[in-house]
Write a protein that holds these residues in place. Structure first.
Motif, PDB file in Angstrom:
ATOM      1  N   VAL A  94      -9.691  14.914   2.689  1.00 56.15           N
ATOM      2  CA  VAL A  94     -10.564  14.345   3.886  1.00 56.15           C
ATOM      3  C   VAL A  94     -10.729  15.360   5.022  1.00 56.15           C
ATOM      4  CG1 VAL A  94     -10.278  12.840   5.956  1.00 56.15           C
ATOM      5  CG2 VAL A  94      -9.841  11.853   3.704  1.00 56.15           C
ATOM      6  N   ASN A  95      -9.558  16.291   5.246  1.00 56.71           N
ATOM      7  CA  ASN A  95      -9.720  17.201   6.238  1.00 56.71           C
ATOM      8  C   ASN A  95     -10.765  18.373   5.716  1.00 56.71           C
ATOM      9  OD1 ASN A  95      -7.822  17.083   8.736  1.00 56.71           O
ATOM     10  ND2 ASN A  95      -6.965  15.992   7.191  1.00 56.71           N
ATOM     11  N   ALA A  96     -10.409  18.589   4.399  1.00 54.65           N
ATOM     12  CA  ALA A  96     -11.538  19.581   3.922  1.00 54.65           C
ATOM     13  C   ALA A  96     -12.785  18.992   3.764  1.00 54.65           C
ATOM     14  CB  ALA A  96     -11.059  19.863   2.259  1.00 54.65           C
ATOM     15  N   LEU A  97     -13.299  17.889   3.560  1.00 54.90           N
ATOM     16  CA  LEU A  97     -14.543  17.415   3.488  1.00 54.90           C
ATOM     17  C   LEU A  97     -15.127  17.357   4.977  1.00 54.90           C
ATOM     18  CD1 LEU A  97     -16.790  16.313   1.831  1.00 54.90           C
ATOM     19  CD2 LEU A  97     -15.887  13.892   2.101  1.00 54.90           C
ATOM     20  N   LEU A 111       3.851   8.780  -4.667  1.00 51.15           N
ATOM     21  CA  LEU A 111       2.999   8.155  -3.666  1.00 51.15           C
ATOM     22  C   LEU A 111       2.580   9.080  -2.235  1.00 51.15           C
ATOM     23  CD1 LEU A 111       4.263   4.456  -3.605  1.00 51.15           C
ATOM     24  CD2 LEU A 111       2.034   5.406  -4.462  1.00 51.15           C
ATOM     25  N   GLY A 112       3.739   9.926  -1.872  1.00 50.81           N
ATOM     26  CA  GLY A 112       3.479  10.735  -0.923  1.00 50.81           C
ATOM     27  C   GLY A 112       2.595  11.794  -1.463  1.00 50.81           C
ATOM     28  N   MET A 113       2.686  12.432  -2.636  1.00 53.19           N
ATOM     29  CA  MET A 113       1.936  13.270  -3.209  1.00 53.19           C
ATOM     30  C   MET A 113       0.551  12.996  -3.070  1.00 53.19           C
ATOM     31  SD  MET A 113       4.077  14.890  -6.388  1.00 53.19           S
ATOM     32  CE  MET A 113       5.620  15.393  -6.255  1.00 53.19           C
ATOM     33  N   VAL A 114       0.513  11.610  -3.559  1.00 54.23           N
ATOM     34  CA  VAL A 114      -1.367  11.090  -3.403  1.00 54.23           C
ATOM     35  C   VAL A 114      -1.754  11.097  -2.264  1.00 54.23           C
ATOM     36  CG1 VAL A 114      -2.640   9.130  -4.159  1.00 54.23           C
ATOM     37  CG2 VAL A 114      -0.859   9.733  -5.781  1.00 54.23           C
ATOM     38  N   LEU A 115      -0.920  10.648  -1.275  1.00 57.79           N
ATOM     39  CA  LEU A 115      -1.238  10.308   0.175  1.00 57.79           C
ATOM     40  C   LEU A 115      -1.579  11.610   0.677  1.00 57.79           C
ATOM     41  CD1 LEU A 115      -1.637   8.476   2.551  1.00 57.79           C
ATOM     42  CD2 LEU A 115       0.706   8.582   2.920  1.00 57.79           C
ATOM     43  N   MET A 116      -0.802  12.611   0.491  1.00 56.89           N
ATOM     44  CA  MET A 116      -1.174  14.005   1.213  1.00 56.89           C
ATOM     45  C   MET A 116      -2.465  14.813   0.491  1.00 56.89           C
ATOM     46  SD  MET A 116       0.358  15.728   3.255  1.00 56.89           S
ATOM     47  CE  MET A 116      -0.287  17.618   4.045  1.00 56.89           C
ATOM     48  N   THR A 117      -2.701  14.296  -0.835  1.00 60.76           N
ATOM     49  CA  THR A 117      -3.772  14.995  -1.432  1.00 60.76           C
ATOM     50  C   THR A 117      -4.976  14.375  -0.826  1.00 60.76           C
ATOM     51  OG1 THR A 117      -2.631  15.237  -3.603  1.00 60.76           O
ATOM     52  CG2 THR A 117      -5.073  15.051  -3.729  1.00 60.76           C
ATOM     53  N   ILE A 118      -5.031  12.902  -0.511  1.00 59.69           N
ATOM     54  CA  ILE A 118      -6.064  12.198   0.202  1.00 59.69           C
ATOM     55  C   ILE A 118      -6.296  12.880   1.456  1.00 59.69           C
ATOM     56  CG2 ILE A 118      -6.661  10.232   1.010  1.00 59.69           C
ATOM     57  CD1 ILE A 118      -5.276   8.671  -1.391  1.00 59.69           C
ATOM     58  N   VAL A 124       0.909  -1.341   0.156  1.00 60.61           N
ATOM     59  CA  VAL A 124       0.053   0.136  -0.130  1.00 60.61           C
ATOM     60  C   VAL A 124       0.705   1.312  -0.018  1.00 60.61           C
ATOM     61  CG1 VAL A 124      -2.020  -1.281   1.139  1.00 60.61           C
ATOM     62  CG2 VAL A 124      -0.294  -0.255   2.576  1.00 60.61           C
ATOM     63  N   MET A 125       0.317   2.350   0.112  1.00 63.38           N
ATOM     64  CA  MET A 125       1.135   3.563  -0.122  1.00 63.38           C
ATOM     65  C   MET A 125       2.027   3.683   1.064  1.00 63.38           C
ATOM     66  SD  MET A 125      -1.541   6.409  -1.865  1.00 63.38           S
ATOM     67  CE  MET A 125      -3.045   6.202  -0.568  1.00 63.38           C
ATOM     68  N   THR A 126       1.668   3.778   2.179  1.00 66.60           N
ATOM     69  CA  THR A 126       2.512   4.057   3.236  1.00 66.60           C
ATOM     70  C   THR A 126       3.886   2.940   3.170  1.00 66.60           C
ATOM     71  OG1 THR A 126       1.138   2.573   4.790  1.00 66.60           O
ATOM     72  CG2 THR A 126       0.816   5.188   4.707  1.00 66.60           C
ATOM     73  N   THR A 127       3.625   1.627   2.845  1.00 64.95           N
ATOM     74  CA  THR A 127       4.677   0.725   3.179  1.00 64.95           C
ATOM     75  C   THR A 127       5.488   0.824   1.843  1.00 64.95           C
ATOM     76  OG1 THR A 127       3.136  -0.851   1.897  1.00 64.95           O
ATOM     77  CG2 THR A 127       3.144  -0.761   4.314  1.00 64.95           C
ATOM     78  N   ALA A 128       4.645   0.993   0.721  1.00 69.54           N
ATOM     79  CA  ALA A 128       5.604   1.528  -0.584  1.00 69.54           C
ATOM     80  C   ALA A 128       6.590   2.535  -0.332  1.00 69.54           C
ATOM     81  CB  ALA A 128       4.519   1.806  -1.903  1.00 69.54           C
TER      82      ALA A 128
END
Length: 234
Positions: free
Chosen positions: A218-221, A207-214, A187-191
């Motif tokens: 989530v926080n904005a939502l 992957l870090g960019m994708v994770l940070m975007t998510i 998964v993203m964190t382990t990768a």
């Protein structure tokens, strides 16, 4: 600086080109975290509501234990799940170790206390407001739980989003029970942890960019839902 710049450039290339390996990792991460969230919601929301409306001996101790479990170290959680699912463990015959299912279980164990504790805090305030009304209509505690869960749905959605964010960012437990197997349990964190140790910065950065975007989404939502809940209440 030149190496870092080229790494960022390569990372952007992976993102813009929708690299298959990157997409596979991101998709598995979302599947595991959402499945864990669903399990945690089924367990945590009713438990939090029951603690909010019930008064019984030892309730304070249960709340203290639940709050303590919010800080359960991921590696300890991973170790406990590993022992349960290993060949010599009680659930060993199921063959779940080093599988996405094991990762879902680990994440669900981690976030269920978070969902339950936060839900209790949200619903306890509502119960103080509604208790007299429920009593006057002779509504039992168990019958009050679904009503509270429905009336607090907007606030509880922010609780679930907090749980999802915690699950998506988890690395220790899923590394232990999933094994970080390429194409199966990575998964993203382990990768990110693996690729950084290997020096493959482009994939780790992507992957870090994708994770940070998510996480930001989530926080904005969650912030938007809090605003919607305030307008609904007002």
């Amino acid at each position: 600086m030149g190496d870092l710049g080229s790494a960022f450039s390569a990372a952007m290339g992976l993102l813009s080109g929708a690299d298959p390996a990157l997409l596979r990792i991101v998709l598995l991460s979302l599947q595991v975290s959402l499945a864990a969230l669903a399990i945690a919601a089924v367990i945590g929301l009713p438990l939090g509501a029951l603690l909010a409306v019930s008064r019984f001996p030892g309730r304070s101790g249960v709340i203290i234990a639940l709050n303590a479990l919010m800080g359960l170290p991921p590696v300890l959680c991973g170790l406990l799940i590993y022992l349960l699912l290993s060949r010599s463990g009680p659930l060993g015959p199921l063959g779940l170790l080093f599988s996405p299912t094991a990762m879902v279980i680990a994440q669900a164990v981690l976030i269920a206390p978070i969902v339950a504790a936060l839900a209790r805090q949200v619903l306890e305030g509502m119960w103080e407001e509604y208790e007299e009304q429920f009593r006057s209509f002779r509504v039992s505690t168990l019958r009050a739980v679904p009503t509270l869960l429905w009336d607090g749905r907007f606030a509880l959605l922010t609780v679930l989003l907090a749980g999802f964010g915690r699950a998506a960012a988890e690395v220790g437990a899923v590394m232990i029970v999933g094994g970080n197997i390429e194409g199966y349990t990575r998964v993203m964190t382990t990768a990110i942890a693996l690729e950084t140790s290997k020096g493959d910065l482009p994939l780790a950065l992507a992957l870090g960019m994708v994770l940070m975007t998510i996480v930001l989404a989530v926080n904005a939502l969650a912030q938007g839902l809090r605003g919607a809940a305030a307008r609904w209440a007002g």
